[in-house]
Design a protein around this motif. Structure first.
Motif, PDB file in Angstrom:
ATOM      1  N   GLY A 170       0.780  -1.237   0.000  1.00 18.96           N
ATOM      2  CA  GLY A 170       0.000   0.000   0.000  1.00 18.96           C
ATOM      3  C   GLY A 170       0.809   1.283   0.000  1.00 18.96           C
ATOM      4  N   LEU A 171       2.125   1.192  -0.052  1.00 20.15           N
ATOM      5  CA  LEU A 171       2.962   2.377   0.123  1.00 20.15           C
ATOM      6  C   LEU A 171       2.787   3.429  -0.968  1.00 20.15           C
ATOM      7  CD1 LEU A 171       6.235   0.643   1.345  1.00 20.15           C
ATOM      8  CD2 LEU A 171       4.978   2.390   2.610  1.00 20.15           C
ATOM      9  N   LEU A 172       2.921   3.026  -2.230  1.00 19.75           N
ATOM     10  CA  LEU A 172       2.926   4.006  -3.320  1.00 19.75           C
ATOM     11  C   LEU A 172       1.608   4.770  -3.420  1.00 19.75           C
ATOM     12  CD1 LEU A 172       4.840   2.397  -6.321  1.00 19.75           C
ATOM     13  CD2 LEU A 172       5.290   4.586  -5.228  1.00 19.75           C
ATOM     14  N   PHE A 173       0.508   4.054  -3.373  1.00 24.11           N
ATOM     15  CA  PHE A 173      -0.792   4.712  -3.492  1.00 24.11           C
ATOM     16  C   PHE A 173      -1.033   5.630  -2.300  1.00 24.11           C
ATOM     17  CE2 PHE A 173      -5.581   4.313  -4.070  1.00 24.11           C
ATOM     18  CZ  PHE A 173      -5.582   5.156  -5.175  1.00 24.11           C
ATOM     19  N   ALA A 174      -0.658   5.174  -1.104  1.00 22.71           N
ATOM     20  CA  ALA A 174      -0.812   6.013   0.091  1.00 22.71           C
ATOM     21  C   ALA A 174       0.074   7.255   0.007  1.00 22.71           C
ATOM     22  CB  ALA A 174      -0.466   5.206   1.341  1.00 22.71           C
ATOM     23  N   GLY A 175       1.275   7.103  -0.546  1.00 19.19           N
ATOM     24  CA  GLY A 175       2.152   8.259  -0.698  1.00 19.19           C
ATOM     25  C   GLY A 175       1.563   9.299  -1.624  1.00 19.19           C
ATOM     26  N   ARG A 176       0.959   8.850  -2.711  1.00 14.53           N
ATOM     27  CA  ARG A 176       0.332   9.792  -3.645  1.00 14.53           C
ATOM     28  C   ARG A 176      -0.814  10.530  -2.981  1.00 14.53           C
ATOM     29  NH1 ARG A 176       1.004  13.591  -6.906  1.00 14.53           N
ATOM     30  NH2 ARG A 176      -0.648  13.896  -8.452  1.00 14.53           N
ATOM     31  N   LEU A 177      -1.628   9.826  -2.211  1.00  9.98           N
ATOM     32  CA  LEU A 177      -2.744  10.469  -1.510  1.00  9.98           C
ATOM     33  C   LEU A 177      -2.239  11.490  -0.492  1.00  9.98           C
ATOM     34  CD1 LEU A 177      -5.122   7.420  -0.900  1.00  9.98           C
ATOM     35  CD2 LEU A 177      -5.348   9.220  -2.629  1.00  9.98           C
ATOM     36  N   ALA A 178      -1.140  11.172   0.188  1.00  9.10           N
ATOM     37  CA  ALA A 178      -0.583  12.109   1.167  1.00  9.10           C
ATOM     38  C   ALA A 178      -0.116  13.388   0.498  1.00  9.10           C
ATOM     39  CB  ALA A 178       0.576  11.451   1.923  1.00  9.10           C
ATOM     40  N   ASP A 179       0.512  13.285  -0.666  1.00  7.76           N
ATOM     41  CA  ASP A 179       0.971  14.474  -1.388  1.00  7.76           C
ATOM     42  C   ASP A 179      -0.194  15.307  -1.904  1.00  7.76           C
ATOM     43  OD1 ASP A 179       3.742  14.202  -1.109  1.00  7.76           O
ATOM     44  OD2 ASP A 179       3.867  12.813  -2.796  1.00  7.76           O
ATOM     45  N   MET A 180      -1.267  14.656  -2.277  1.00  4.49           N
ATOM     46  CA  MET A 180      -2.403  15.369  -2.860  1.00  4.49           C
ATOM     47  C   MET A 180      -3.283  16.024  -1.812  1.00  4.49           C
ATOM     48  SD  MET A 180      -3.540  12.649  -5.808  1.00  4.49           S
ATOM     49  CE  MET A 180      -5.042  13.555  -6.204  1.00  4.49           C
ATOM     50  N   TYR A 181      -3.416  15.388  -0.663  1.00  2.32           N
ATOM     51  CA  TYR A 181      -4.370  15.880   0.315  1.00  2.32           C
ATOM     52  C   TYR A 181      -3.664  16.335   1.599  1.00  2.32           C
ATOM     53  CZ  TYR A 181      -7.740  14.022  -2.976  1.00  2.32           C
ATOM     54  OH  TYR A 181      -8.451  13.790  -4.109  1.00  2.32           O
ATOM     55  N   SER A 182      -3.648  15.519   2.625  1.00  4.86           N
ATOM     56  CA  SER A 182      -3.108  15.967   3.910  1.00  4.86           C
ATOM     57  C   SER A 182      -2.161  14.925   4.477  1.00  4.86           C
ATOM     58  CB  SER A 182      -4.251  16.218   4.906  1.00  4.86           C
ATOM     59  OG  SER A 182      -3.744  16.399   6.211  1.00  4.86           O
ATOM     60  N   ARG A 183      -0.883  15.281   4.586  1.00  2.59           N
ATOM     61  CA  ARG A 183       0.088  14.343   5.163  1.00  2.59           C
ATOM     62  C   ARG A 183      -0.195  14.116   6.639  1.00  2.59           C
ATOM     63  NH1 ARG A 183       3.425  17.791   1.941  1.00  2.59           N
ATOM     64  NH2 ARG A 183       4.107  16.719   0.047  1.00  2.59           N
ATOM     65  N   LYS A 184      -0.533  15.165   7.364  1.00  7.60           N
ATOM     66  CA  LYS A 184      -0.791  15.019   8.793  1.00  7.60           C
ATOM     67  C   LYS A 184      -1.976  14.088   9.032  1.00  7.60           C
ATOM     68  CE  LYS A 184      -1.699  17.598  13.054  1.00  7.60           C
ATOM     69  NZ  LYS A 184      -1.787  18.942  13.685  1.00  7.60           N
ATOM     70  N   PHE A 185      -3.045  14.280   8.266  1.00  7.40           N
ATOM     71  CA  PHE A 185      -4.233  13.444   8.450  1.00  7.40           C
ATOM     72  C   PHE A 185      -3.933  11.981   8.158  1.00  7.40           C
ATOM     73  CE2 PHE A 185      -7.929  11.358   6.478  1.00  7.40           C
ATOM     74  CZ  PHE A 185      -8.807  11.374   7.559  1.00  7.40           C
ATOM     75  N   LEU A 186      -3.228  11.710   7.042  1.00  2.81           N
ATOM     76  CA  LEU A 186      -2.928  10.320   6.696  1.00  2.81           C
ATOM     77  C   LEU A 186      -1.934   9.702   7.672  1.00  2.81           C
ATOM     78  CD1 LEU A 186      -2.816  10.438   2.805  1.00  2.81           C
ATOM     79  CD2 LEU A 186      -4.524   9.383   4.257  1.00  2.81           C
ATOM     80  N   PHE A 187      -1.005  10.497   8.199  1.00  2.00           N
ATOM     81  CA  PHE A 187      -0.087   9.996   9.214  1.00  2.00           C
ATOM     82  C   PHE A 187      -0.856   9.530  10.450  1.00  2.00           C
ATOM     83  CE2 PHE A 187       2.387  10.917  13.075  1.00  2.00           C
ATOM     84  CZ  PHE A 187       3.494  10.113  12.863  1.00  2.00           C
ATOM     85  N   LEU A 188      -1.761  10.364  10.930  1.00  3.36           N
ATOM     86  CA  LEU A 188      -2.543  10.020  12.116  1.00  3.36           C
ATOM     87  C   LEU A 188      -3.524   8.881  11.823  1.00  3.36           C
ATOM     88  CD1 LEU A 188      -3.272  13.631  13.456  1.00  3.36           C
ATOM     89  CD2 LEU A 188      -1.563  12.011  14.290  1.00  3.36           C
ATOM     90  N   LEU A 189      -4.123   8.898  10.636  1.00  2.00           N
ATOM     91  CA  LEU A 189      -5.058   7.836  10.264  1.00  2.00           C
ATOM     92  C   LEU A 189      -4.349   6.482  10.188  1.00  2.00           C
ATOM     93  CD1 LEU A 189      -7.826   6.841   9.195  1.00  2.00           C
ATOM     94  CD2 LEU A 189      -7.023   7.437   6.889  1.00  2.00           C
ATOM     95  N   GLY A 190      -3.197   6.461   9.532  1.00  3.93           N
ATOM     96  CA  GLY A 190      -2.470   5.206   9.385  1.00  3.93           C
ATOM     97  C   GLY A 190      -2.061   4.614  10.717  1.00  3.93           C
ATOM     98  N   LEU A 191      -1.515   5.437  11.596  1.00  5.07           N
ATOM     99  CA  LEU A 191      -1.101   4.932  12.906  1.00  5.07           C
ATOM    100  C   LEU A 191      -2.301   4.510  13.751  1.00  5.07           C
ATOM    101  CD1 LEU A 191       1.868   7.235  13.942  1.00  5.07           C
ATOM    102  CD2 LEU A 191       1.939   4.818  13.351  1.00  5.07           C
ATOM    103  N   SER A 192      -3.416   5.196  13.601  1.00  4.71           N
ATOM    104  CA  SER A 192      -4.624   4.805  14.341  1.00  4.71           C
ATOM    105  C   SER A 192      -5.117   3.430  13.887  1.00  4.71           C
ATOM    106  CB  SER A 192      -5.726   5.860  14.145  1.00  4.71           C
ATOM    107  OG  SER A 192      -5.327   7.115  14.658  1.00  4.71           O
ATOM    108  N   ILE A 193      -5.060   3.181  12.574  1.00  6.41           N
ATOM    109  CA  ILE A 193      -5.425   1.856  12.058  1.00  6.41           C
ATOM    110  C   ILE A 193      -4.484   0.787  12.605  1.00  6.41           C
ATOM    111  CG2 ILE A 193      -5.543   0.443   9.961  1.00  6.41           C
ATOM    112  CD1 ILE A 193      -6.480   2.959   8.475  1.00  6.41           C
ATOM    113  N   THR A 194      -3.185   1.100  12.597  1.00  8.11           N
ATOM    114  CA  THR A 194      -2.206   0.147  13.142  1.00  8.11           C
ATOM    115  C   THR A 194      -2.467  -0.124  14.610  1.00  8.11           C
ATOM    116  OG1 THR A 194      -0.543   0.954  11.580  1.00  8.11           O
ATOM    117  CG2 THR A 194       0.257  -0.276  13.487  1.00  8.11           C
TER     118      THR A 194
END
Length: 602
Positions: A170-194
């Motif tokens: 899932g790395l590449l697609f998630a990286g593209r989404l982070a660049d397009m939208y919000s890195r902070k939000f995806l960082f917190l979302l990803g760790l919350s899922i983990t």
């Protein structure tokens, strides 16, 4: 009008650094005509000058005449003006602007307090730490888990494999989404899922359920990891802070691996159900970066000046599917080849490998088509691989080979002690602990060496040292003590992966625009993940075939060690030949930029 243009050229020919800094940081935001008035009034109040009406009309609506926050303007100083303006603007003005830009310093970026910088860097590093600790620790609880669940050891290995597979896919697609939208939000979302699915892992009573939730936990790590790389890339812009940040980020893997091995050994020895406690500990660790990241990561509005306001936010769903499915099947087939009883002779394994290659090749063709023929922004622009004469591609290739050699060597070392010398897993852990400890020191050494030694020599030396470790195990005479040879080899082993990852991160980040930081971080991590999987597969395949044909496990191990040595040393010619003209890593800059988001236009 000639008098007006002469006055404007004179005013722009000798700008002060403070005037340019004001423009570069976006505080002034002046167009050409406003800027001319501003400078003329400071130079002489007795000779006010007004720009010509023609120039005002031509340039007043040119938004690209503003200098973004993170610009290095020289590269676009000679781009053509609009045709009408070209006929009006005196050539001397362009020369003055180019001189001003060439002598200016890059913008400084977001300014954080030292404490906040430290906390932010620690939160980003913990993301890599948790991923590495999860992978290393779960390996050590497999025997206890298989016994408790009543399954075979080979089947229980899928608990570790499921997480690493999902992380890599899932790395590449998630990286593209982070660049397009919000890195902070995806960082917190990803760790919350983990966090959530790691805690659930400790309560699942069956193997299939554990494998599913471990995969979901790995997906969370895949979402958070590229976002953390991107946050470092757009936040830490000045030296030596930038080098320190990426070096510390690189410490997450060796420190996490060391702590994970120790933690897994402790939990496996607690009792019949002690292995379940490991997942609660790992889940609890996720709380720290979530809390710290929520408090110290700047909100997205602080990065507005570095983003392209006209960025196309369409999602390349087809590209995302192709790369995710392709990487997933590739990693699955390589992993399963070492788990299945018949290995590569199992019919579905080579079939899935072939399918993964088809999907990845299709991804490359689709990304080329999307970048050139459609309005859809691709997941990973193929032009990323050709910048600066392909320096980024060479760095990724070096990471690929160094991690093949490292992971292959490390797996062979484990077999050397457990299968050949018949040493217990706990004692094997004690034997190999020097490697991750020295890995931390290697990351620290990077901070000192990067501004003092040219990048090609550092990268070549790192690869040489890792290959020396494999060579020592390959030629070591029987009966030699651990301290006489193996200990020295284990000290050499981590320099290749840890120094190459830290230095490569700096180079890759410097070659990217702000809206590409996370996807390039994802590409870097994907390269490492695939390299690790292939390294394990190559080492085990050679060892098994040679051992069976010769009837000697030692001969099989030695042949495999020579193979991983050669793979590690491929990085030496790559560094010296293809990166031979590169200077210091922190001085690498993109030379062929065309991004309006990260570069100025005049």
């Amino acid at each position: 009008m000639t008098a007006d243009m002469s006055a404007m050229s004179s005013a722009m020919s000798s700008p002060t650094k403070s005037e340019f800094d004001e423009k570069a940081t976006g505080q002034a935001g002046l167009g050409f005509d406003e800027e001319k008035d501003h400078v003329d009034k400071e130079k002489t109040s007795s000779e006010p000058s007004s720009p010509s009406p023609q120039v005002q009309v031509l340039l007043k609506d040119e938004p690209h005449a503003r200098v973004p926050l993170d610009s290095t303007p020289l590269e676009h100083a000679h781009e053509p003006l609009p045709p009408a303006a070209e006929a009006v603007v005196d050539p001397i003005l362009r020369s003055a602007l180019a001189t001003e830009i060439e002598n200016a310093e890059p913008a400084m970026g977001i300014v954080l307090s030292p404490i906040r910088q430290t906390l932010l860097c620690a939160a980003m590093t913990l993301t890599y730490f948790i991923g590495a600790a999860s992978g290393a620790s779960v390996i050590f609880i497999i025997p206890a888990m298989s016994k408790d669940l009543g399954v075979s050891t080979l089947a229980a290995q899928w608990v570790a494999s499921a997480q690493s597979l999902a992380w890599g896919c899932g790395l590449l697609f998630a990286g593209r989404l982070a660049d397009m939208y919000s890195r902070k939000f995806l960082f917190l979302l990803g760790l919350s899922i983990t966090l959530v699915f790691t805690l659930i892992s400790g309560a699942i009573p069956n193997l299939i359920g554990i494998c599913i939730v471990r995969a979901l936990a790995g997906l969370g790590t895949a979402i958070a990891t590229p976002a953390s790389f991107g946050i470092c890339g757009v936040t830490f812009r000045t030296e030596p802070t930038r080098t320190v940040a990426f070096a510390v980020l690189g410490m997450g893997n060796p420190i996490g691996g060391t702590v994970g091995m120790i933690l897994g050994g402790i939990m496996a020895s607690i009792g019949e159900h002690g292995w379940r406690l490991l997942f609660y500990v790992l889940g609890g660790l996720c709380v720290i970066p979530i809390a710290v990241g929520f408090l110290v990561i700047p909100s997205d509005k602080h990065y507005v000046a570095t983003r392209n306001p006209n960025q196309n936010k369409q999602i390349d769903w087809l590209g995302g599917f192709l790369v995710t499915a392709g990487v997933c099947l590739l990693a699955f087939s390589l992993t399963q080849s070492g788990i299945a009883d018949d290995g590569w002779k199992t019919p579905y394994i080579p079939a899935l490998l072939a399918l993964s290659v088809i999907l990845l090749v299709s991804f490359v063709f689709w990304e080329a088509f999307a970048e050139r023929r459609t309005s859809i922004p691709p997941v990973a622009k193929l032009s990323l691989f050709t910048r600066n004469k392909g320096q980024g591609s060479v760095v990724l290739l070096m990471l690929f080979f160094i991690w093949i050699g490292t992971n292959g060597t490390f797996s062979l070392i484990s077999l050397f002690y457990q299968e050949y010398q018949q040493v217990s897993p706990i004692r094997t852990t004690l034997y190999v602990v020097p490697a991750p400890i020295v890995g931390v020191l290697a990351s620290i050494i990077v901070i000192y060496l990067v501004p003092r030694v040219r990048a090609p020599f550092l990268l070549a030396t790192a690869g040489l040292l890792t290959g020396i470790c494999a060579m020592i195990y390959a030629v070591e005479p029987e009966g030699l003590t651990y301290w006489a040879a193996e200990f020295i080899g284990l000290i050499c082993l981590p320099f290749g992966p840890d120094m190459t990852t830290a230095i490569g991160s700096i180079i890759i980040s410097n070659l990217c625009d702000d809206d590409e930081q996370s996807v390039m971080g994802a590409l870097l991590q994907t390269t490492i993940q695939v390299g690790q999987a292939i390294g394990l597969c190559v080492a085990s395949l050679i060892e098994q075939n040679v051992s069976q044909s010769t009837g000697s496990i030692l001969q099989g191990l030695r042949t495999s060690f020579f193979a991983t040595m050669a793979l590690s040393w491929i990085t030496i010619p790559l560094a010296l030949i293809f990166l031979g003209n590169m200077g210091f890593a922190q001085e690498v800059r993109r030379k062929d930029s065309s991004s309006k988001a990260a570069r100025p236009h005049f």
